[in-house]
Scaffold this motif. Structure first.
Motif, PDB file in Angstrom:
ATOM      1  N   ARG A   1       0.844  -1.197   0.000  1.00  0.00           N
ATOM      2  CA  ARG A   1       0.000   0.000   0.000  1.00  0.00           C
ATOM      3  C   ARG A   1       0.876   1.241   0.000  1.00  0.00           C
ATOM      4  O   ARG A   1       1.971   1.243   0.557  1.00  0.00           O
ATOM      5  CB  ARG A   1      -0.919   0.029   1.222  1.00  0.00           C
ATOM      6  CG  ARG A   1      -2.108  -0.911   1.119  1.00  0.00           C
ATOM      7  CD  ARG A   1      -3.129  -0.675   2.232  1.00  0.00           C
ATOM      8  NE  ARG A   1      -4.346  -1.426   1.984  1.00  0.00           N
ATOM      9  CZ  ARG A   1      -4.510  -2.706   2.283  1.00  0.00           C
ATOM     10  NH1 ARG A   1      -3.523  -3.357   2.862  1.00  0.00           N
ATOM     11  NH2 ARG A   1      -5.642  -3.324   2.015  1.00  0.00           N
ATOM     12  N   VAL A   2       0.361   2.292  -0.630  1.00  0.00           N
ATOM     13  CA  VAL A   2       1.030   3.585  -0.585  1.00  0.00           C
ATOM     14  C   VAL A   2      -0.018   4.644  -0.292  1.00  0.00           C
ATOM     15  O   VAL A   2      -1.126   4.617  -0.831  1.00  0.00           O
ATOM     16  CB  VAL A   2       1.780   3.889  -1.905  1.00  0.00           C
ATOM     17  CG1 VAL A   2       0.851   3.843  -3.108  1.00  0.00           C
ATOM     18  CG2 VAL A   2       2.478   5.246  -1.819  1.00  0.00           C
ATOM     19  N   ARG A   3       0.344   5.545   0.602  1.00  0.00           N
ATOM     20  CA  ARG A   3      -0.484   6.702   0.925  1.00  0.00           C
ATOM     21  C   ARG A   3       0.363   7.943   0.676  1.00  0.00           C
ATOM     22  O   ARG A   3       1.521   7.997   1.112  1.00  0.00           O
ATOM     23  CB  ARG A   3      -0.940   6.649   2.383  1.00  0.00           C
ATOM     24  CG  ARG A   3      -1.753   5.399   2.751  1.00  0.00           C
ATOM     25  CD  ARG A   3      -1.816   5.241   4.261  1.00  0.00           C
ATOM     26  NE  ARG A   3      -2.673   4.155   4.698  1.00  0.00           N
ATOM     27  CZ  ARG A   3      -2.283   2.891   4.869  1.00  0.00           C
ATOM     28  NH1 ARG A   3      -1.023   2.557   4.593  1.00  0.00           N
ATOM     29  NH2 ARG A   3      -3.120   1.969   5.295  1.00  0.00           N
ATOM     30  N   VAL A   4      -0.194   8.931   0.018  1.00  0.00           N
ATOM     31  CA  VAL A   4       0.527  10.165  -0.282  1.00  0.00           C
ATOM     32  C   VAL A   4       0.003  11.258   0.638  1.00  0.00           C
ATOM     33  O   VAL A   4      -1.202  11.535   0.670  1.00  0.00           O
ATOM     34  CB  VAL A   4       0.364  10.573  -1.756  1.00  0.00           C
ATOM     35  CG1 VAL A   4       1.193  11.817  -2.050  1.00  0.00           C
ATOM     36  CG2 VAL A   4       0.791   9.428  -2.670  1.00  0.00           C
ATOM     37  N   ILE A   5       0.929  11.864   1.396  1.00  0.00           N
ATOM     38  CA  ILE A   5       0.567  12.876   2.393  1.00  0.00           C
ATOM     39  C   ILE A   5       1.240  14.188   2.018  1.00  0.00           C
ATOM     40  O   ILE A   5       2.443  14.213   1.700  1.00  0.00           O
ATOM     41  CB  ILE A   5       1.014  12.440   3.809  1.00  0.00           C
ATOM     42  CG1 ILE A   5       0.336  11.108   4.193  1.00  0.00           C
ATOM     43  CG2 ILE A   5       0.708  13.505   4.834  1.00  0.00           C
ATOM     44  CD1 ILE A   5       1.220   9.905   4.067  1.00  0.00           C
TER      45      ILE A   5
END
Length: 619
Positions: free
Chosen positions: A523-527
């Motif tokens: 998973r990747v989350r961009v903040i």
């Protein structure tokens, strides 16, 4: 805070004692040499809105009331069996067992980058599998089946080994109700879904053993690679296992970081084909390990276990210093016969640390010190300074040889938490995030002791802490006091296997690998700098896309991410709440693979592998 009872004594469990979390339980270190496995209740956050998982928790807890008191004794010392039972209001909710130090999960021994960075000897890995063979046979003779046998419940330091999660093993009338898809024997399924319809058995244990062995020898499992047929649908891992389309199938692309199948001796190659194509089962032939010896070819330097090096017999290309392909020019700027341990581009300058014959050197051949590489060591660079962390001690070695020392917190008792950029270095101490400063130490903010991970870029930092059901992300600016800890990254389900972060000045691309219900998920989350999560995406390990290929080595620049794949570089951008590949760079394919690291370079991109640093210029 949870209170439990052990041997009639009340024990209070604190979030700071957590050293591991999985899909079914949380692990607490309650004394220096004892851990406690606490089963998750049906009301746990991981099971919310999932009646199937809630019901599974009810069944699991009910069965353990009878299974744990009946657990067999006299098992091999390599098996961490339940010790004292843990109760709450009279019900068994867990157990204690010895704490294991200095060991890694066997999964790491199937990852080429990790093995090369830590100098793993493949012959030593073979020796570990000989021990594992003996342990499996001993368990079978005692009437147990491991069942959910996978590379996360085998721990080793390259010499000794331990098996954990013994409480899920199968014996008597107690079945093992869990499975891991990568190691599940397809003969236990109905042939339509990779889900068992028959109980685990001794033969399925040996099948899982075989899969782990191949992964550890070749850095790719029997069903690794990606399926790319000329026509028809692309099959993912589970369907390929059911259809017996192995990594050697002509329609499957063999991974570039993997060792060639041809390095294995004929007998082991034949056994591979027998298991995967003809469904042969049974005790793994120990003679295949007794006769297995890897040597390094004196001509090409590659490893093999055959009388004659198969790679020297095959035609190959000489690696040139400068190579041009289409719109890409590749120029090798550094090469070592040892290993590149760490590299960073700071203020436009390339810095690196490498090891040759037991000695560490910085760029330019400047000798740093003698040191034996170990998975327990962590290295970072700050301009010409070198950070070396081990346990709770951080050493900062200046270019003139002077050394300063800091005490640091470790994540879940194992990973010393420190990082650096081109100006300063950062560390956790006593639950505080701290930064070096010209006049001493700068306090940045409070975090959760022993449960915090963080990463630092030139202008942006990101971190998170996770303890029990509490998961919270935070962003910060290097050099400024204060953390924004309101980053809503959501729940991290299952066992956190790995985490990484690529930082630009504007965005943090936060990656995780978790094992959820027997499946490895990327998973990747961009903040952004304000702490808002602007995009998310997920993929199954091995899925034929940039995220399924791996979570490490990527490079964040501005609003985009340059990702490494075996097919070349791709540039990824956030699109609404998701992500999309906005450009592919196929001419970079000969110079990259999924195990390299990308770093920004003046006018191009540095590609860092185990032995080389190459500058790619895209015209």
């Amino acid at each position: 805070m949870t209170t439990v009872e052990i041997a009639g004594r009340s024990v209070r469990l604190r979030a700071g004692q957590i050293i591991g979390q999985g899909g079914e339980a949380t692990i607490y270190r309650i004394t220096p040499d004892t851990v406690l496995k606490l089963y998750k209740l049906p009301t746990d956050q991981d099971f919310v809105m999932n009646p199937m998982l809630q019901q599974a928790a009810v069944i699991r807890l009910g069965e353990q009331q009878r299974k744990l008191p009946a657990f067999p004794s006299g098992l091999p010392s390599e098996v961490l069996v339940p010790n004292q039972l843990v109760r709450a209001r009279g019900d068994i909710i867990g157990f204690t067992m010895p704490y294991v130090t200095g060991m890694e999960v066997l999964m790491q021994y199937g990852a080429r980058a990790w093995c090369e960075a830590n100098g793993v000897d493949t012959n030593q890995t073979v020796s570990v599998f000989r021990q594992l063979h003996t342990t499996v046979q001993s368990l079978h003779r005692a009437g147990l089946v491991i069942g959910d046998f996978n590379d996360l419940n085998v721990l080793t330091d390259g010499t000794a080994l331990r098996l954990v999660d013994a409480d899920s093993m199968q014996f008597g009338g107690f079945l093992c109700r869990t499975f891991t898809g990568r190691f599940l024997d397809p003969l236990l399924t109905d042939g339509k879904q990779l889900v068992p319809v028959s109980p685990h058995n001794q033969a399925s244990d040996w099948y899982a053993y075989f899969v782990m062995l191949i992964q550890s020898l070749l850095y790719v499992g029997p069903y690794g690679g990606v399926h790319r047929p000329v026509a028809g649908a692309r099959l993912q891992h589970d369907d390929r296992v059911l259809g017996r389309l192995t990594v050697l199938h002509p329609e499957v692309v063999y991974p570039k970081p993997a060792r060639p199948f041809a390095i294995l001796p004929d007998e082991l190659q034949a056994y591979f084909h027998g298991v995967t194509e003809q469904d042969q089962r049974g005790v793994f032939p120990l003679k295949l390990l007794d006769n297995l010896r890897f040597t390094t070819c004196v001509s090409c330097g590659n490893l093999h276990a055959r009388p004659v090096c198969p790679q020297c017999q095959a035609p190959g290309a000489v690696r040139q210093t400068v190579t041009i392909r289409g719109q890409v020019t590749a120029r090798r700027v550094f090469r070592t016969t040892g290993r590149i341990v760490q590299a960073a581009v700071q203020r436009g300058q390339l810095h690196y640390l490498y090891e040759e014959r037991g000695t560490l050197y910085r760029e330019g051949g400047n000798r740093l010190m003698d040191a034996a590489l170990s998975p327990e060591l962590r290295f970072r660079l700050r301009s010409t300074d070198t950070l070396i962390a081990h346990g709770n001690v951080l050493l900062v070695v200046a270019s003139d040889g002077t050394v300063s020392r800091r005490i640091v917190d470790c994540y879940q008792g194992r990973l010393p938490m420190c990082d650096s950029n081109g100006d300063e270095f950062f560390w956790l101490q006593d639950g505080q995030l701290r930064q070096s400063a010209p006049l001493g130490t700068l306090y940045l903010g409070d975090v959760l002791p022993s449960q915090t991970l963080f990463w630092v870029g030139e202008r942006l930092g990101f971190g998170l802490y996770r303890a029990g059901q509490l998961v919270r992300g935070f962003v910060f600016r290097p050099g400024r006091r204060g953390l924004n800890d309101q980053v809503a990254i959501g729940t991290i389900r299952g066992q956190l296997v790995d985490a990484a972060c690529a930082l630009s000045d504007e965005y943090a691309w936060f990656f995780t690998i978790t094992q959820e219900d027997g499946t490895l998920m990327h998973r990747v989350r961009v903040i952004n700098v304000d702490g808002s999560v602007v995009a998310e995406q997920s993929a199954i390990t091995g899925e034929d896309n940039w995220l399924g290929a791996g979570i490490r080595g990527h490079m964040a620049v501005g609003h985009s991410l340059f990702a490494v794949t075996d097919d070349g570089l791709v540039r990824v951008a956030c699109v609404q709440a998701g992500m999309a590949v906005e450009r592919e760079f196929p001419d970079t394919e000969p110079f990259v693979h999924a195990n390299v690291r990308l770093m920004p370079a003046p006018g191009g991109i540095y590609v860092v592998s185990t032995h080389d640093i190459t500058l790619l210029t895209i015209h």
